[in-house]
Design a protein around this motif. Structure first.
Motif: not given
Length: 362
Positions: A263-268, A271-273, A293-294
């Protein structure tokens, strides 16, 4: 660079495209975790995927705490999986079984016993049960003398998967479940050979994969990991050395492919940084790497293939609502929206009734 729609060799499996169907828990089995007839049509509809990774499937009653999720520990389960894999194959598809032990995510009201994990920890929040949501329970640590039986469970599930007609298996090592609970240091406080150092924390993962390989062969064995950020309360203080060591060990075993949920910072959903580790993992794992992921559009997936970060991309919720996803992506056609309310419900609504493109165009 290859296209998302070019074939790829995943160990012994020749995939006709690089649009992989990610594992998606749907809860359409029986209360005894036996696959049902409705699942035949669901998987058949999605046979155009380069490869279907089945919904997470329990290796044992101890390890399966999700209501109505299927298992692979009994003869009855094997027999009910057979028409599903046959339907996929008859439609020209390929399917592997994802092998699941939920660890501390299990609730005793589903399994009849206290959950187990690497250490005595509990997940925040509430578990899905047959009686609705209930607080997660504190797990008991697996003892050393229980590890051999756990490995036996993975071996039995692998044998059963092959007997049921699956083309291979994927070990579920991600998302805060049992193997992930051994890997990451905020859930593993053991002081024996399965805890402490990175070498020790990856030990169970390696032993499980080696046992699966002993049955299925390395060219029909894969694993899913979630290396960056929190996943259902499981995290690591220094993930880069941990997951590069894990990937290096998997490369040495020679598994057919490695799938990463990143996941990334904009995950549905999550989310994670925490930076994605696939670029570092790519340096040590030389086999096919699948990212997840997303990812929604063909352009997003093609970008990571073009960058050399991935060889293929697995789509989850997008595949849930679009049974003919490869054709839609290739044509640039609109996508069906997912109905979250029917994600885990019983019955065909939001399961087998999402229309194919040819139906919508008719």
């Amino acid at each position: 660079m290859p296209s998302l729609f070019d074939p790829i060799q995943l160990g012994a499996i020749s995939a006709p495209n690089r649009v992989i169907m990610a594992p998606l828990t749907r809860g359409r089995g029986t209360k005894d975790h036996v696959p049902t007839e409705i699942m035949i049509e669901y998987y058949r509809q999605r046979a155009s995927a380069g490869l279907i990774i089945s919904e997470a499937t329990g290796i044992s009653r101890q390890g399966l705490g999700w209501p109505f999720a299927p298992g692979l520990w009994s003869d009855e389960q094997v027999e009910k999986w057979k028409p599903i894999t046959k339907a996929v194959h008859d439609a020209g598809g390929r399917i592997v079984a994802q092998l699941w032990h939920m660890g501390r995510q299990v609730h005793s009201s589903v399994t009849g016993e206290q959950p187990v994990s690497s250490s005595a920890t509990a997940t925040d929040g509430q578990a899905h049960t047959y009686e609705g949501k209930k607080p997660f329970e504190t797990a008991r640590p697996l003892s050393l003398d229980e590890i051999p039986a756990l490995l036996d469970d993975y071996e039995r599930a692998t044998r059963n998967a092959l007997a049921a007609g699956f083309d291979g298996v994927q070990v579920h090592g991600a998302n805060g479940y049992l193997i992930d609970e051994f890997l990451r240091d905020n859930a593993n406080f053991r002081d024996d050979q399965y805890g402490g150092s990175v070498e020790n924390r990856i030990r169970l993962m390696v032993e499980v994969v080696e046992r699966v390989v002993s049955v299925a062969g390395k060219d029909r064995t894969s694993i899913r990991l979630s290396p960056n950020g929190d996943s259902q309360g499981v995290n690591d203080s220094d993930p880069a050395p941990l997951f590069t060591a894990a990937a290096k060990a998997l490369d040495e075993i020679g598994i057919s492919f490695l799938e990463l949920r990143e996941p990334g910072p904009e995950g549905t959903f999550g989310r994670t940084d925490v930076p994605k580790l696939s670029p570092e993992i790519r340096k040590v794992f030389k086999g096919p790497l699948i990212l997840n992921s997303d990812y929604v559009t063909a352009e997003e997936a093609q970008a990571v293939i073009d960058a050399g970060t991935a060889d293929a991309v697995s789509f989850g919720r997008t595949f849930l609502a679009n049974p003919d996803l490869p054709a839609r992506l290739k044509a640039g056609a609109p996508l069906n929206p997912m109905n979250p309310a029917t994600m885990y419900s019983q019955g065909p609504e939001g399961y087998t009734d999402y229309p194919a493109l040819e139906t919508q165009d008719a």
